[in-house]
Design a protein around this motif. Structure first.
Motif, PDB file in Angstrom:
ATOM      1  N   VAL A   1       0.828  -1.208   0.000  1.00 55.14           N
ATOM      2  CA  VAL A   1       0.000   0.000   0.000  1.00 55.14           C
ATOM      3  C   VAL A   1       0.863   1.258   0.000  1.00 55.14           C
ATOM      4  CG1 VAL A   1      -1.679   1.338   1.330  1.00 55.14           C
ATOM      5  CG2 VAL A   1      -1.982  -1.130   1.058  1.00 55.14           C
ATOM      6  N   ASP A   2       1.946   1.270   0.763  1.00 58.50           N
ATOM      7  CA  ASP A   2       2.785   2.479   0.810  1.00 58.50           C
ATOM      8  C   ASP A   2       3.437   2.752  -0.541  1.00 58.50           C
ATOM      9  OD1 ASP A   2       4.461   0.217   1.190  1.00 58.50           O
ATOM     10  OD2 ASP A   2       5.939   1.395   2.299  1.00 58.50           O
ATOM     11  N   LYS A   3       3.854   1.696  -1.251  1.00 61.77           N
ATOM     12  CA  LYS A   3       4.462   1.875  -2.565  1.00 61.77           C
ATOM     13  C   LYS A   3       3.400   2.328  -3.573  1.00 61.77           C
ATOM     14  CE  LYS A   3       8.161   1.496  -3.707  1.00 61.77           C
ATOM     15  NZ  LYS A   3       9.212   2.503  -3.912  1.00 61.77           N
ATOM     16  N   ALA A   4       2.206   1.739  -3.488  1.00 64.46           N
ATOM     17  CA  ALA A   4       1.110   2.141  -4.382  1.00 64.46           C
ATOM     18  C   ALA A   4       0.767   3.610  -4.152  1.00 64.46           C
ATOM     19  CB  ALA A   4      -0.115   1.260  -4.159  1.00 64.46           C
ATOM     20  N   ALA A   5       0.719   4.026  -2.892  1.00 67.02           N
ATOM     21  CA  ALA A   5       0.412   5.423  -2.569  1.00 67.02           C
ATOM     22  C   ALA A   5       1.479   6.348  -3.151  1.00 67.02           C
ATOM     23  CB  ALA A   5       0.289   5.612  -1.065  1.00 67.02           C
ATOM     24  N   HIS A   6       2.741   5.941  -3.054  1.00 70.30           N
ATOM     25  CA  HIS A   6       3.836   6.753  -3.598  1.00 70.30           C
ATOM     26  C   HIS A   6       3.705   6.880  -5.129  1.00 70.30           C
ATOM     27  CE1 HIS A   6       7.765   8.544  -4.032  1.00 70.30           C
ATOM     28  NE2 HIS A   6       8.130   7.575  -4.855  1.00 70.30           N
ATOM     29  N   ILE A   7       3.425   5.775  -5.783  1.00 70.34           N
ATOM     30  CA  ILE A   7       3.265   5.790  -7.241  1.00 70.34           C
ATOM     31  C   ILE A   7       2.084   6.669  -7.637  1.00 70.34           C
ATOM     32  CG2 ILE A   7       2.686   4.387  -9.261  1.00 70.34           C
ATOM     33  CD1 ILE A   7       4.240   2.083  -7.820  1.00 70.34           C
ATOM     34  N   LEU A   8       0.969   6.510  -6.942  1.00 71.64           N
ATOM     35  CA  LEU A   8      -0.219   7.295  -7.272  1.00 71.64           C
ATOM     36  C   LEU A   8       0.008   8.782  -7.015  1.00 71.64           C
ATOM     37  CD1 LEU A   8      -2.968   4.879  -5.971  1.00 71.64           C
ATOM     38  CD2 LEU A   8      -2.439   5.440  -8.361  1.00 71.64           C
ATOM     39  N   LYS A   9       0.819   9.099  -5.998  1.00 71.89           N
ATOM     40  CA  LYS A   9       1.162  10.499  -5.743  1.00 71.89           C
ATOM     41  C   LYS A   9       1.957  11.065  -6.922  1.00 71.89           C
ATOM     42  CE  LYS A   9       3.303  13.541  -2.378  1.00 71.89           C
ATOM     43  NZ  LYS A   9       4.018  13.643  -1.100  1.00 71.89           N
ATOM     44  N   LEU A  10       2.900  10.287  -7.439  1.00 73.83           N
ATOM     45  CA  LEU A  10       3.663  10.732  -8.613  1.00 73.83           C
ATOM     46  C   LEU A  10       2.756  10.901  -9.818  1.00 73.83           C
ATOM     47  CD1 LEU A  10       6.913   8.575  -8.376  1.00 73.83           C
ATOM     48  CD2 LEU A  10       6.701  11.033  -7.993  1.00 73.83           C
ATOM     49  N   LEU A  11       1.804   9.988  -9.982  1.00 72.19           N
ATOM     50  CA  LEU A  11       0.878  10.064 -11.106  1.00 72.19           C
ATOM     51  C   LEU A  11      -0.165  11.155 -10.918  1.00 72.19           C
ATOM     52  CD1 LEU A  11       0.203   6.291 -11.848  1.00 72.19           C
ATOM     53  CD2 LEU A  11       1.878   7.807 -12.902  1.00 72.19           C
ATOM     54  N   GLY A  12      -0.279  11.679  -9.717  1.00 70.69           N
ATOM     55  CA  GLY A  12      -1.245  12.736  -9.428  1.00 70.69           C
ATOM     56  C   GLY A  12      -0.888  14.073 -10.047  1.00 70.69           C
ATOM     57  N   ASP A  13       0.331  14.187 -10.554  1.00 66.97           N
ATOM     58  CA  ASP A  13       0.741  15.410 -11.240  1.00 66.97           C
ATOM     59  C   ASP A  13       0.407  15.260 -12.720  1.00 66.97           C
ATOM     60  OD1 ASP A  13       2.710  17.954 -11.067  1.00 66.97           O
ATOM     61  OD2 ASP A  13       3.027  16.848 -12.945  1.00 66.97           O
ATOM     62  N   GLN A  14      -0.349  16.186 -13.264  1.00 66.82           N
ATOM     63  CA  GLN A  14      -0.823  16.100 -14.649  1.00 66.82           C
ATOM     64  C   GLN A  14       0.326  15.997 -15.650  1.00 66.82           C
ATOM     65  OE1 GLN A  14      -3.613  19.147 -15.743  1.00 66.82           O
ATOM     66  NE2 GLN A  14      -3.630  18.546 -17.890  1.00 66.82           N
ATOM     67  N   LYS A  15       1.391  16.738 -15.429  1.00 67.75           N
ATOM     68  CA  LYS A  15       2.515  16.692 -16.377  1.00 67.75           C
ATOM     69  C   LYS A  15       3.200  15.328 -16.336  1.00 67.75           C
ATOM     70  CE  LYS A  15       3.453  21.628 -16.612  1.00 67.75           C
ATOM     71  NZ  LYS A  15       2.317  22.097 -15.814  1.00 67.75           N
ATOM     72  N   ARG A  16       3.459  14.804 -15.146  1.00 68.94           N
ATOM     73  CA  ARG A  16       4.104  13.493 -15.055  1.00 68.94           C
ATOM     74  C   ARG A  16       3.216  12.395 -15.638  1.00 68.94           C
ATOM     75  NH1 ARG A  16       6.293  15.585 -10.177  1.00 68.94           N
ATOM     76  NH2 ARG A  16       4.616  14.710  -8.922  1.00 68.94           N
ATOM     77  N   LEU A  17       1.925  12.490 -15.382  1.00 64.22           N
ATOM     78  CA  LEU A  17       1.003  11.500 -15.921  1.00 64.22           C
ATOM     79  C   LEU A  17       0.994  11.544 -17.456  1.00 64.22           C
ATOM     80  CD1 LEU A  17      -1.084   9.329 -15.230  1.00 64.22           C
ATOM     81  CD2 LEU A  17      -2.800  11.145 -15.099  1.00 64.22           C
ATOM     82  N   THR A  18       0.972  12.741 -18.004  1.00 61.99           N
ATOM     83  CA  THR A  18       1.009  12.900 -19.460  1.00 61.99           C
ATOM     84  C   THR A  18       2.344  12.413 -20.015  1.00 61.99           C
ATOM     85  OG1 THR A  18      -0.474  14.792 -19.283  1.00 61.99           O
ATOM     86  CG2 THR A  18       0.726  14.547 -21.366  1.00 61.99           C
ATOM     87  N   MET A  19       3.437  12.720 -19.326  1.00 66.89           N
ATOM     88  CA  MET A  19       4.747  12.240 -19.765  1.00 66.89           C
ATOM     89  C   MET A  19       4.760  10.720 -19.837  1.00 66.89           C
ATOM     90  SD  MET A  19       7.392  14.532 -17.583  1.00 66.89           S
ATOM     91  CE  MET A  19       7.803  16.204 -18.025  1.00 66.89           C
TER      92      MET A  19
END
Length: 114
Positions: free
Chosen positions: A8-26
């Motif tokens: 869960v902690d790793k999933a939360a970290h990944i989802l936090k990174l994906l929560g940024d629109q630019k990173r998600l688009t990248m």
């Protein structure tokens, strides 16, 4: 693609990174294309250091790798990475972002490194 259970902690970290629109688009762009920093500078109209910071966060996770081609470095998603199947579940829900490259080409501003 192997389905893996992640903590869960790793999933939360990944989802936090994906929560940024630019990173998600990248990531969505890199899922189908090798991309240069200059691509992202033009697409997002942000500075090279800002793009590099976004890429660094994704590289620190290990999801993105770089490949040198002459003087240029291209970034891609590591589809063999242990968390790719988790991230791919998110990316496949998003519309294609390929129109961003097409727009650069139509405007004649896609850089020569590409």
């Amino acid at each position: 693609m192997l389905e893996r259970v992640i903590e869960v902690d790793k999933a939360a970290h990944i989802l936090k990174l994906l929560g940024d629109q630019k990173r998600l688009t990248m990531l969505k762009l890199m899922d189908n294309h090798a991309c240069c920093v200059c691509d992202f500078v033009k697409i997002f109209q942000i500075s090279q250091p800002a793009v590099s910071q976004h890429l660094r966060k994704l590289k620190d996770l290990g999801l993105v790798y770089e490949e040198r081609r002459g003087q240029w470095i291209f970034y891609s998603i590591d589809k063999e990475h242990e968390y790719y199947s988790f991230v791919h579940l998110v990316l496949e829900q998003l519309p294609s972002q390929d129109d961003k490259f097409k727009k650069l080409e139509e405007e004649g501003i896609r850089t020569s490194c590409c």
